[in-house]
Scaffold this active site. Sequence first.
Site, mmCIF file in Angstrom:
data_model
loop_
_atom_site.group_PDB
_atom_site.id
_atom_site.type_symbol
_atom_site.label_atom_id
_atom_site.label_comp_id
_atom_site.label_asym_id
_atom_site.label_seq_id
_atom_site.Cartn_x
_atom_site.Cartn_y
_atom_site.Cartn_z
ATOM 1 N N GLU A 34 0.853 -1.197 0.000
ATOM 2 C CA GLU A 34 0.000 0.000 0.000
ATOM 3 C C GLU A 34 0.881 1.237 0.000
ATOM 4 O OE1 GLU A 34 -2.312 -0.561 3.539
ATOM 5 O OE2 GLU A 34 -0.587 -0.200 4.823
ATOM 6 N N LYS A 36 2.930 4.508 0.995
ATOM 7 C CA LYS A 36 3.471 5.091 2.226
ATOM 8 C C LYS A 36 3.009 6.537 2.254
ATOM 9 C CE LYS A 36 7.614 5.295 5.051
ATOM 10 N NZ LYS A 36 7.411 6.582 5.683
ATOM 11 N N ASP A 38 2.401 10.347 3.486
ATOM 12 C CA ASP A 38 3.259 11.339 4.110
ATOM 13 C C ASP A 38 2.408 12.198 5.034
ATOM 14 O OD1 ASP A 38 5.558 12.583 4.689
ATOM 15 O OD2 ASP A 38 5.721 13.682 2.800
ATOM 16 N N TYR A 144 -6.051 7.177 7.190
ATOM 17 C CA TYR A 144 -6.015 5.840 6.590
ATOM 18 C C TYR A 144 -5.369 4.899 7.603
ATOM 19 C CZ TYR A 144 -7.194 8.015 2.170
ATOM 20 O OH TYR A 144 -7.828 8.717 1.180
ATOM 21 N N LYS A 235 11.171 3.746 -1.030
ATOM 22 C CA LYS A 235 10.989 5.198 -1.088
ATOM 23 C C LYS A 235 11.087 5.733 -2.519
ATOM 24 C CE LYS A 235 10.951 7.661 2.290
ATOM 25 N NZ LYS A 235 11.730 7.872 3.506
ATOM 26 N N CYS A 329 15.810 46.614 -20.779
ATOM 27 C CA CYS A 329 16.047 45.225 -21.180
ATOM 28 C C CYS A 329 17.512 44.861 -20.908
ATOM 29 C CB CYS A 329 15.726 45.062 -22.674
ATOM 30 S SG CYS A 329 16.266 43.470 -23.337
ATOM 31 N N CYS A 332 19.268 44.464 -24.648
ATOM 32 C CA CYS A 332 19.444 45.557 -25.614
ATOM 33 C C CYS A 332 19.239 46.945 -25.003
ATOM 34 C CB CYS A 332 18.507 45.359 -26.801
ATOM 35 S SG CYS A 332 16.781 45.704 -26.405
ATOM 36 N N CYS A 347 10.197 43.743 -23.248
ATOM 37 C CA CYS A 347 11.214 44.601 -23.850
ATOM 38 C C CYS A 347 10.582 45.250 -25.077
ATOM 39 C CB CYS A 347 12.410 43.744 -24.265
ATOM 40 S SG CYS A 347 13.449 44.479 -25.537
ATOM 41 N N CYS A 353 16.231 44.005 -30.645
ATOM 42 C CA CYS A 353 16.770 43.276 -29.484
ATOM 43 C C CYS A 353 17.341 41.933 -29.937
ATOM 44 C CB CYS A 353 15.667 43.060 -28.448
ATOM 45 S SG CYS A 353 16.225 42.057 -27.050
HETATM 46 S S1 IVH Z 1 3.288 0.460 8.791
HETATM 47 C C1 IVH Z 1 5.672 -1.424 11.699
HETATM 48 N N1 IVH Z 1 2.133 1.445 6.686
HETATM 49 O O1 IVH Z 1 5.794 5.508 7.988
HETATM 50 C C2 IVH Z 1 5.078 -0.702 10.687
HETATM 51 N N2 IVH Z 1 3.477 2.878 8.027
HETATM 52 O O2 IVH Z 1 8.653 5.249 8.328
HETATM 53 C C3 IVH Z 1 4.960 0.754 10.850
HETATM 54 N N3 IVH Z 1 3.560 5.198 7.247
HETATM 55 O O3 IVH Z 1 5.704 5.463 11.497
HETATM 56 C C4 IVH Z 1 3.811 1.276 10.235
HETATM 57 N N4 IVH Z 1 2.237 4.945 5.518
HETATM 58 O O4 IVH Z 1 3.864 6.786 10.260
HETATM 59 C C5 IVH Z 1 2.928 1.695 7.730
HETATM 60 N N5 IVH Z 1 1.035 2.240 4.805
HETATM 61 C C6 IVH Z 1 1.812 2.464 5.847
HETATM 62 C C7 IVH Z 1 2.352 3.735 6.128
HETATM 63 C C8 IVH Z 1 3.188 3.899 7.230
HETATM 64 C C9 IVH Z 1 2.963 5.804 6.210
HETATM 65 C C10 IVH Z 1 4.463 5.878 8.209
HETATM 66 C C11 IVH Z 1 4.176 5.574 9.647
HETATM 67 C C12 IVH Z 1 5.466 5.031 10.210
HETATM 68 C C13 IVH Z 1 6.470 5.572 9.228
HETATM 69 C C14 IVH Z 1 7.714 4.743 9.219
#
Ligand code: IVH
Length: 362
Positions: A34, A36, A38, A144, A235, A329, A332, A347, A353
């Site tokens: 899934e 990650k 932010d 989420y 990442k 300008c 020129c 200009c 120019c």
């Molecule tokens: S799993 C042991 N799933 O990333 C697993 N973390 O770098 C830890 N994060 O502290 C959590 N999306 O805040 C998990 N789909 C996701 C995530 C996720 C973002 C964050 C979370 C964690 C940090 C670690």
Amino acid sequence: LSLDNVFDADELYAFNQRVCAWLNMTESPVYAAEPKLDGLAISIRYEQGLLKQAATRGDGAIGEDVTENVRTIPTVPLQLVGENIPEIIEIRGEIVMPKAGFERLNQRQIAENKKPFVNPRNAAAGSLRQLDSKITANRPLTMYCYGLGELQGMDKPVSYSESMKLVSSWGCQISPELKTLPSVEECLDYIKQLGERRDSLPYDIDGVVFKVDSTALQARLGFVSRAPRWAIAYKFPAQQEMTIVEDIEIQVGRTGALTPVARLKPVFVGGVTVSNATLHNQDEIDRKDVRMGDTVIVRRAGDVIPEVVQVVLSKRPSNTVPFTIPSLCPICQSEVERIDGEAIARCSGGLYCPAQRKEAIK
Ligand code: IVH
């Protein structure tokens, strides 16, 4: 908890090999994948299905109590609904501010003469730390879920994907992108496809999290300090970085339009090295107050031209001066004209120019 990171396919294969070796398996286990997200990690405790407490990660042992603020987030149920709700369950996840809501919030901040937020993550964190939960209620936050903590009155679900199905059946939001994948090749394909959709997703993501799906296998793998051996974060390249404006130059276009361009200390962002960013026109320069010598946040999303998002005022040297497009300008020395109500300065030299002439021939 924290996650170890990988940055390319080889490192992901190496992770899978470590997992297989540890488990004494010749074939890779099924992975749950899934995005990650932010945002901000949150842990919510439900007792008899009722939301009792919400805490941030803090130092890992003691977090901040943000219960009242979390209660205002529409996607966080105050009461779990449905079947087989355990006596006690701690649901973990990420609180994020979707991109569209972030843009609207920043427009509101600017209109009210308040400082805009640097990015959705900071905006989400700031919104959650408000002392007045009425302010949080007005911020477009969503959550989420991605994990369980304490669980009483129920057997542990057999897999991560099953636990997320359950959580979802109780009214909590899970990632619509959650998939189970039987091989590293399919994990790599998932990364590719999500990467292509990254800019069009409604929220910022910084990669993909892969978790060994089976709870039993997770238990066998365990943890190394605070990072689970059964999960890894792949990442993506950062889309936003800090750098320094070394110079501001004026480009003269075919029609004489003068465009200020920031010459930047080269910085790796969004997967490429960026050394220029357009500042568009004087209005934009005034709005952002970009000056030579400033430290700025540069953003590159997808194919979009790199953009200066914001000046980091705390890093501004003391000798900077506001930048104004010159009245002559730079190529020129003809007069520069700016028609009332138009953003673009031009200009007036026409084909006299050299810059306009060159562009015209091109
Ligand atoms: S799993 C042991 N799933 O990333 C697993 N973390 O770098 C830890 N994060 O502290 C959590 N999306 O805040 C998990 N789909 C996701 C995530 C996720 C973002 C964050 C979370 C964690 C940090 C670690």
